[in-house]
Write a protein that holds these residues in place. Structure first.
Motif, PDB file in Angstrom:
ATOM      1  N   PRO A  52       0.824  -1.216   0.000  1.00 57.58           N
ATOM      2  CA  PRO A  52       0.000   0.000   0.000  1.00 57.58           C
ATOM      3  C   PRO A  52       0.859   1.268   0.000  1.00 57.58           C
ATOM      4  O   PRO A  52       1.774   1.391   0.816  1.00 57.58           O
ATOM      5  CB  PRO A  52      -0.809  -0.126   1.294  1.00 57.58           C
ATOM      6  CG  PRO A  52      -0.839  -1.588   1.589  1.00 57.58           C
ATOM      7  CD  PRO A  52       0.477  -2.123   1.110  1.00 57.58           C
ATOM      8  N   ALA A  53       0.557   2.186  -0.883  1.00 57.54           N
ATOM      9  CA  ALA A  53       1.371   3.397  -1.010  1.00 57.54           C
ATOM     10  C   ALA A  53       1.285   4.278   0.227  1.00 57.54           C
ATOM     11  O   ALA A  53       2.253   4.969   0.575  1.00 57.54           O
ATOM     12  CB  ALA A  53       0.932   4.185  -2.249  1.00 57.54           C
ATOM     13  N   PHE A  54       0.138   4.236   0.916  1.00 54.55           N
ATOM     14  CA  PHE A  54      -0.038   5.152   2.039  1.00 54.55           C
ATOM     15  C   PHE A  54       0.895   4.829   3.205  1.00 54.55           C
ATOM     16  O   PHE A  54       1.177   5.692   4.037  1.00 54.55           O
ATOM     17  CB  PHE A  54      -1.490   5.134   2.525  1.00 54.55           C
ATOM     18  CG  PHE A  54      -1.861   3.923   3.328  1.00 54.55           C
ATOM     19  CD1 PHE A  54      -1.681   3.895   4.710  1.00 54.55           C
ATOM     20  CD2 PHE A  54      -2.394   2.796   2.713  1.00 54.55           C
ATOM     21  CE1 PHE A  54      -2.027   2.776   5.453  1.00 54.55           C
ATOM     22  CE2 PHE A  54      -2.741   1.673   3.445  1.00 54.55           C
ATOM     23  CZ  PHE A  54      -2.547   1.659   4.817  1.00 54.55           C
ATOM     24  N   VAL A  55       1.406   3.590   3.267  1.00 52.51           N
ATOM     25  CA  VAL A  55       2.266   3.219   4.398  1.00 52.51           C
ATOM     26  C   VAL A  55       3.550   4.045   4.378  1.00 52.51           C
ATOM     27  O   VAL A  55       3.915   4.676   5.373  1.00 52.51           O
ATOM     28  CB  VAL A  55       2.599   1.714   4.357  1.00 52.51           C
ATOM     29  CG1 VAL A  55       3.584   1.356   5.481  1.00 52.51           C
ATOM     30  CG2 VAL A  55       1.336   0.887   4.487  1.00 52.51           C
ATOM     31  N   GLY A  56       4.231   4.052   3.236  1.00 49.62           N
ATOM     32  CA  GLY A  56       5.459   4.832   3.132  1.00 49.62           C
ATOM     33  C   GLY A  56       5.227   6.321   3.312  1.00 49.62           C
ATOM     34  O   GLY A  56       6.019   7.011   3.950  1.00 49.62           O
ATOM     35  N   GLU A  57       4.096   6.825   2.760  1.00 56.83           N
ATOM     36  CA  GLU A  57       3.820   8.266   2.877  1.00 56.83           C
ATOM     37  C   GLU A  57       3.505   8.653   4.322  1.00 56.83           C
ATOM     38  O   GLU A  57       3.914   9.710   4.800  1.00 56.83           O
ATOM     39  CB  GLU A  57       2.665   8.649   1.951  1.00 56.83           C
ATOM     40  CG  GLU A  57       2.878   8.261   0.495  1.00 56.83           C
ATOM     41  CD  GLU A  57       4.264   8.629  -0.016  1.00 56.83           C
ATOM     42  OE1 GLU A  57       4.694   9.782   0.186  1.00 56.83           O
ATOM     43  OE2 GLU A  57       4.925   7.744  -0.607  1.00 56.83           O
ATOM     44  N   ALA A  58       2.780   7.782   5.033  1.00 56.58           N
ATOM     45  CA  ALA A  58       2.459   8.057   6.434  1.00 56.58           C
ATOM     46  C   ALA A  58       3.722   8.054   7.297  1.00 56.58           C
ATOM     47  O   ALA A  58       3.908   8.920   8.169  1.00 56.58           O
ATOM     48  CB  ALA A  58       1.454   7.033   6.955  1.00 56.58           C
ATOM     49  N   ILE A  59       4.597   7.090   7.050  1.00 60.75           N
ATOM     50  CA  ILE A  59       5.843   7.033   7.810  1.00 60.75           C
ATOM     51  C   ILE A  59       6.712   8.249   7.495  1.00 60.75           C
ATOM     52  O   ILE A  59       7.352   8.817   8.388  1.00 60.75           O
ATOM     53  CB  ILE A  59       6.602   5.731   7.504  1.00 60.75           C
ATOM     54  CG1 ILE A  59       5.780   4.523   7.962  1.00 60.75           C
ATOM     55  CG2 ILE A  59       7.969   5.722   8.189  1.00 60.75           C
ATOM     56  CD1 ILE A  59       6.344   3.188   7.521  1.00 60.75           C
ATOM     57  N   GLY A  60       6.719   8.678   6.224  1.00 61.56           N
ATOM     58  CA  GLY A  60       7.477   9.868   5.857  1.00 61.56           C
ATOM     59  C   GLY A  60       6.968  11.109   6.564  1.00 61.56           C
ATOM     60  O   GLY A  60       7.763  11.940   7.048  1.00 61.56           O
ATOM     61  N   ALA A  61       5.645  11.252   6.656  1.00 56.12           N
ATOM     62  CA  ALA A  61       5.064  12.394   7.368  1.00 56.12           C
ATOM     63  C   ALA A  61       5.420  12.338   8.851  1.00 56.12           C
ATOM     64  O   ALA A  61       5.719  13.367   9.476  1.00 56.12           O
ATOM     65  CB  ALA A  61       3.551  12.410   7.185  1.00 56.12           C
ATOM     66  N   PHE A  62       5.394  11.128   9.407  1.00 52.49           N
ATOM     67  CA  PHE A  62       5.768  10.966  10.813  1.00 52.49           C
ATOM     68  C   PHE A  62       7.235  11.339  11.032  1.00 52.49           C
ATOM     69  O   PHE A  62       7.581  12.000  12.022  1.00 52.49           O
ATOM     70  CB  PHE A  62       5.508   9.526  11.245  1.00 52.49           C
ATOM     71  CG  PHE A  62       5.819   9.249  12.684  1.00 52.49           C
ATOM     72  CD1 PHE A  62       5.140   9.906  13.703  1.00 52.49           C
ATOM     73  CD2 PHE A  62       6.801   8.323  13.027  1.00 52.49           C
ATOM     74  CE1 PHE A  62       5.427   9.650  15.037  1.00 52.49           C
ATOM     75  CE2 PHE A  62       7.091   8.062  14.353  1.00 52.49           C
ATOM     76  CZ  PHE A  62       6.401   8.727  15.364  1.00 52.49           C
ATOM     77  N   ALA A  63       8.109  10.923  10.115  1.00 53.01           N
ATOM     78  CA  ALA A  63       9.531  11.257  10.217  1.00 53.01           C
ATOM     79  C   ALA A  63       9.740  12.770  10.186  1.00 53.01           C
ATOM     80  O   ALA A  63      10.555  13.313  10.944  1.00 53.01           O
ATOM     81  CB  ALA A  63      10.312  10.594   9.085  1.00 53.01           C
ATOM     82  N   LEU A  64       8.989  13.449   9.314  1.00 46.10           N
ATOM     83  CA  LEU A  64       9.095  14.904   9.242  1.00 46.10           C
ATOM     84  C   LEU A  64       8.643  15.539  10.555  1.00 46.10           C
ATOM     85  O   LEU A  64       9.282  16.480  11.060  1.00 46.10           O
ATOM     86  CB  LEU A  64       8.251  15.420   8.078  1.00 46.10           C
ATOM     87  CG  LEU A  64       8.319  16.920   7.783  1.00 46.10           C
ATOM     88  CD1 LEU A  64       9.746  17.352   7.463  1.00 46.10           C
ATOM     89  CD2 LEU A  64       7.393  17.270   6.612  1.00 46.10           C
ATOM     90  N   GLY A  65       7.559  15.036  11.137  1.00 47.56           N
ATOM     91  CA  GLY A  65       7.087  15.551  12.417  1.00 47.56           C
ATOM     92  C   GLY A  65       8.085  15.317  13.533  1.00 47.56           C
ATOM     93  O   GLY A  65       8.309  16.196  14.384  1.00 47.56           O
ATOM     94  N   VAL A  66       8.713  14.129  13.547  1.00 45.10           N
ATOM     95  CA  VAL A  66       9.727  13.837  14.563  1.00 45.10           C
ATOM     96  C   VAL A  66      10.913  14.777  14.414  1.00 45.10           C
ATOM     97  O   VAL A  66      11.463  15.275  15.415  1.00 45.10           O
ATOM     98  CB  VAL A  66      10.181  12.366  14.447  1.00 45.10           C
ATOM     99  CG1 VAL A  66      11.394  12.103  15.347  1.00 45.10           C
ATOM    100  CG2 VAL A  66       9.046  11.424  14.818  1.00 45.10           C
TER     101      VAL A  66
END
Length: 331
Positions: A52-66
């Motif tokens: 699923p494409a959303f998995v990588g995008e969600a983790i990327g957004a989380f990384a940016l927030g961290v």
């Protein structure tokens, strides 16, 4: 006369028992590195396995927030306790972890690239300047002489790996000068990483073993080869036998150090995030190599490495959040 030795296993600032941003370690930026690498790996898994494409995008957004949270915390530390930041930067081992900031910025440029090419270019350029500056400082310190051989820890590899990451994340940069910067970064990062790798292995062979708190940093020994594979593939535009040699030696090093790292008796600390980016780099390399070979066993290997990485970073994230909430992370 030899310069006074500093025990690299001792705290940079003596603990006071109180929770304070003064104790926020710079190596916490390694969490951004690991999470960003995980996001990029899941993007590759989307292309290779149809994940699923959303998995990588969600983790990327989380990384940016961290990254935003850790950066705000460390800027607060810099404003309120500049002497603590100075001590950390000048430490013979911990000072190398400032390279995690540069690597985080470079990886985030790849994370945001699908959403804003301009933001990716600007972020990558900032990361390039930071990585080159830190490599320059690291080599200048070593060439002063009288460096205690016991300080040759895996963290020494971080500035060289940061420079290699310029080529890893800059392969698609459209600027006319980007290709030459990638070549320059590949040359500096590769030679620096190999020289320091030899020094570190010599220290690990001939000196006392690392104290348990520093054992997770052994995973950094995987990084020069996994990141070197990714950088080399971007520079030449494909995978050849030399790239395969880099990948397989990185895989071999992972097999050697993993049993030493993942064992009982090592308490949790921010130092555990040192495992994230090397494992992420190896997973990304495995996914690229599996796509190149288009063979079942390589695909299984890539999937296993991605699964191990995902579980490891999920555990580290939960433990870090818990440590931050109870104040242990800042004490």
């Amino acid at each position: 006369m030899q310069a006074p030795s500093m025990d690299p296993s001792r705290p940079i600032v003596e603990p006071s028992g109180k929770s304070s941003v003064r104790n926020l370690p710079v190596n916490l930026f390694a969490s951004v590195m690991g999470l960003s690498g995980l996001a990029l790996a899941w993007r590759l898994a989307h292309d290779r396995f149809g994940a699923p494409a959303f998995v990588g995008e969600a983790i990327g957004a989380f990384a940016l927030g961290v990254f935003v949270l850790v950066a705000l915390g460390y800027l607060t530390k810099l404003a309120q306790h500049p002497q603590a930041v100075r001590a950390e930067f000048q430490h013979p081992v911990a000072g190398n972890f400032f390279g995690t900031i540069a690597i985080s910025v470079l990886l985030l440029s790849a994370v945001v690239e699908p959403y804003s090419a301009a933001a990716a270019r600007a972020t990558w350029t900032i990361g390039v300047l930071a990585a080159f500056a830190l490599s320059f400082v690291a080599v200048s310190r070593l060439l002063k002489g009288q460096v205690d051989a016991s300080h040759a820890m895996p963290a020494w590899l971080i500035p060289g790996v940061a420079t290699l990451d310029i080529a890893v994340t800059g392969g698609h940069m459209p600027m006319a000068w980007a290709s030459e910067i990638n070549l320059f970064a590949g040359a500096v990062g590769a030679v620096l990483a190999l020289v320091l790798f030899a020094m570190i292995v010599s220290r690990l062979v001939h000196r006392d073993p690392l104290v348990p708190a520093m054992t997770p940093s052994l995973m950094i020994l995987v990084a020069p080869f996994a990141v070197g594979f990714l950088a080399y593939v971007n520079i030449i535009g494909g995978i050849d036998r030399f790239a395969a040699l880099l990948f397989y030696f990185g895989l071999f090093m992972f097999a050697v150090v993993a049993p030493k790292v993942f064992r009982r008796g090592i308490g949790f600390s921010a130092a555990w995030w040192a495992i994230g980016f090397p494992m992420a780099a190896l997973a990304n390399a495995a996914l690229k190599y599996a796509d190149f070979r288009a063979s079942g066993p390589h695909g299984v290997l890539a999937a296993v490495l991605l699964g191990l990485l995902s579980v490891a970073l999920a555990v580290l994230t939960v433990r870090t959040v818990r440590s931050a909430l109870d104040g242990a992370l800042f004490s």
